[in-house]
Design a protein around this motif. Structure first.
Motif, mmCIF file in Angstrom:
data_model
loop_
_atom_site.group_PDB
_atom_site.id
_atom_site.type_symbol
_atom_site.label_atom_id
_atom_site.label_comp_id
_atom_site.label_asym_id
_atom_site.label_seq_id
_atom_site.Cartn_x
_atom_site.Cartn_y
_atom_site.Cartn_z
ATOM 1 N N PRO A 49 0.611 -1.130 0.149
ATOM 2 C CA PRO A 49 0.015 -0.110 0.138
ATOM 3 C C PRO A 49 0.871 1.059 0.033
ATOM 4 N N LEU A 50 2.004 1.295 0.628
ATOM 5 C CA LEU A 50 2.816 2.435 0.564
ATOM 6 C C LEU A 50 3.467 2.781 -0.871
ATOM 7 N N VAL A 51 3.984 1.662 -1.516
ATOM 8 C CA VAL A 51 4.245 1.894 -2.788
ATOM 9 C C VAL A 51 3.248 2.489 -3.613
ATOM 10 N N GLU A 52 1.767 1.845 -3.568
ATOM 11 C CA GLU A 52 0.792 2.219 -4.374
ATOM 12 C C GLU A 52 0.141 3.598 -3.922
ATOM 13 N N LEU A 53 0.699 4.181 -2.894
ATOM 14 C CA LEU A 53 0.307 5.455 -2.391
ATOM 15 C C LEU A 53 1.263 6.721 -2.745
ATOM 16 N N ALA A 54 2.414 6.345 -3.363
ATOM 17 C CA ALA A 54 3.301 7.399 -3.453
ATOM 18 C C ALA A 54 3.007 8.405 -4.553
ATOM 19 N N PRO A 55 2.296 8.154 -5.567
ATOM 20 C CA PRO A 55 1.707 9.173 -6.471
ATOM 21 C C PRO A 55 0.974 10.136 -5.705
ATOM 22 N N ASP A 56 -0.170 9.513 -5.053
ATOM 23 C CA ASP A 56 -1.104 10.365 -4.202
ATOM 24 C C ASP A 56 -0.732 11.085 -3.180
ATOM 25 N N MET A 57 0.462 10.563 -2.665
ATOM 26 C CA MET A 57 1.315 11.199 -1.486
ATOM 27 C C MET A 57 1.848 12.403 -1.935
ATOM 28 N N ALA A 58 2.601 12.442 -3.079
ATOM 29 C CA ALA A 58 3.219 13.491 -3.771
ATOM 30 C C ALA A 58 2.257 14.669 -4.086
ATOM 31 N N ALA A 59 0.816 14.359 -4.540
ATOM 32 C CA ALA A 59 -0.133 15.056 -4.699
ATOM 33 C C ALA A 59 -0.842 15.919 -3.459
ATOM 34 N N GLN A 60 -0.592 15.093 -2.429
ATOM 35 C CA GLN A 60 -1.369 15.649 -1.066
ATOM 36 C C GLN A 60 -0.234 16.562 -0.304
ATOM 37 N N VAL A 61 1.407 16.145 -0.271
ATOM 38 C CA VAL A 61 2.049 16.820 0.542
ATOM 39 C C VAL A 61 2.486 18.153 -0.123
ATOM 40 N N ALA A 62 2.619 18.975 0.668
ATOM 41 C CA ALA A 62 3.163 20.297 0.517
ATOM 42 C C ALA A 62 4.583 20.129 -0.217
ATOM 43 N N ARG A 63 5.197 21.141 -0.962
ATOM 44 C CA ARG A 63 6.542 21.255 -1.275
ATOM 45 C C ARG A 63 7.538 21.252 -0.058
ATOM 46 N N GLY A 64 8.168 20.699 0.366
ATOM 47 C CA GLY A 64 9.169 20.692 1.502
ATOM 48 C C GLY A 64 8.551 20.096 2.495
ATOM 49 N N GLY A 65 7.439 19.524 2.262
ATOM 50 C CA GLY A 65 6.904 18.629 3.579
ATOM 51 C C GLY A 65 7.395 17.153 3.636
ATOM 52 N N HIS A 66 7.199 16.680 4.856
ATOM 53 C CA HIS A 66 7.641 15.413 5.262
ATOM 54 C C HIS A 66 6.759 14.455 5.100
ATOM 55 N N VAL A 67 7.336 13.059 5.163
ATOM 56 C CA VAL A 67 6.256 11.741 5.181
ATOM 57 C C VAL A 67 7.204 11.134 6.187
ATOM 58 N N ILE A 68 6.511 10.400 7.202
ATOM 59 C CA ILE A 68 7.122 9.295 7.891
ATOM 60 C C ILE A 68 6.419 7.956 7.694
ATOM 61 N N LEU A 69 7.206 7.044 6.901
ATOM 62 C CA LEU A 69 6.636 5.664 6.478
ATOM 63 C C LEU A 69 7.095 4.704 7.564
#
Length: 290
Positions: A230-250
């Motif tokens: 699910p994390l790999v599948e979520l990557a494009p959507d994560m890029a669309a929903q996270v601000a530039r310079g924003g962080h993700v913790i996986l």
């Protein structure tokens, strides 16, 4: 009351799911059936059933042969008060500034810590699992380094311990979601128990597929403690929903799987800021390119 388990494995997802459905129809009827992809990169699916009467081992043998599964391993479990057992075995966990505990350990909370009350009955997601502890330590490092996000989401929140941790430090609204409606109820209950029910908004959704999640984007920080696939599948959507310079913790990533997750997120525009291992689990802190 005694309990029996019957477990087998298959290397074919459709057959595993079909076997799970077939198990529900046998007598005595199981009290629960689960079909899960094993997390060891073996490609196997585990099919399990729980019974309060001894299962019909002949019927199980016929089913395993019919679906090409391994023979069922049947075990009788001892009668156990699992909540009492977990309370005895699970001790409070410190992860950076956070102190995860049950109500029975409330007196042990250090005065300088941020307490996170998660009861023993909610064993997964209490902080004892390497993935949850890793996420708490990762976000503590971000906060310590002066990263104080204004918009936060916890995707696949489970007990919502990560959302609650962020709400307590940041004192602002955190979005929390899970695909399981029971997990959403648990998350809301835990937010109330921690005094942040007005700050943690819990919704039922897969990924970001909820209007409230979309409305609150873009996010400066997103937690996703789920599984590699699910994390790999979520990557494009994560890029669309996270601000530039924003962080993700996986997390929810077995150590050998981490490179694949890093590659998927690199393609989506994220750079690795930290990569930490606790036991067999990896936690990744990534930042979207500015």
């Amino acid at each position: 009351m005694p309990t029996w388990t019957a477990l087998t494995t298959l290397d074919d997802k459709p057959k595993a799911e079909a076997l799970g459905l077939a198990l529900e129809a046998i007598e005595p009827t199981p009290t629960g059936v689960g079909v899960f992809e094993m997390e060891d990169d073996s490609g196997l699916w585990e099919i399990g059933a729980y019974f309060i009467e001894a299962p019909d081992e002949i019927a199980l043998a016929i089913l395993s042969a019919a679906y090409g599964a391994n023979a069922f391993a049947v075990s009788e479990l001892p009668e156990t008060d699992w909540v009492a057992h977990v309370r005895r075995e699970l001790h409070p966990v410190e992860a950076g500034r956070f102190f995860v505990h049950g109500s029975h350990d409330a007196a042990q909370v250090p005065p300088e810590s941020v307490p996170l009350l998660i009861e023993a009955a909610m064993a997964f997601g209490t902080g004892h699992h390497g993935t949850t502890k890793g996420c708490l330590e990762a976000v503590d490092k971000l906060f310590t380094n002066g990263v104080l996000p204004k918009s936060v989401a916890d995707i696949g929140c489970g007990t919502a311990v990560l959302a609650i941790a962020a709400a307590k430090v940041l004192d602002r609204r955190i979005m929390a979601s899970d695909i399981d409606p029971q997990a959403v109820d648990v998350a809301a209950a835990n937010a109330r128990a921690n005094g942040v029910e007005g700050l943690v908004a819990c919704v039922e959704a897969a990924g970001f597929a909820h209007p409230d999640l979309r409305e609150n984007a873009p996010y400066d920080l997103v937690f996703a403690n789920i599984l590699k696939g699910p994390l790999v599948e979520l990557a494009p959507d994560m890029a669309a929903q996270v601000a530039r310079g924003g962080h993700v913790i996986l997390s929810g990533i077995l150590n050998p799987q981490a490179d694949d997750v890093v590659a998927a997120y690199a393609e989506a525009g994220f750079d690795v800021r930290a990569r930490d291992e606790i036991g067999e689990w990896t936690t990744l802190t990534l930042q979207r390119a500015k």
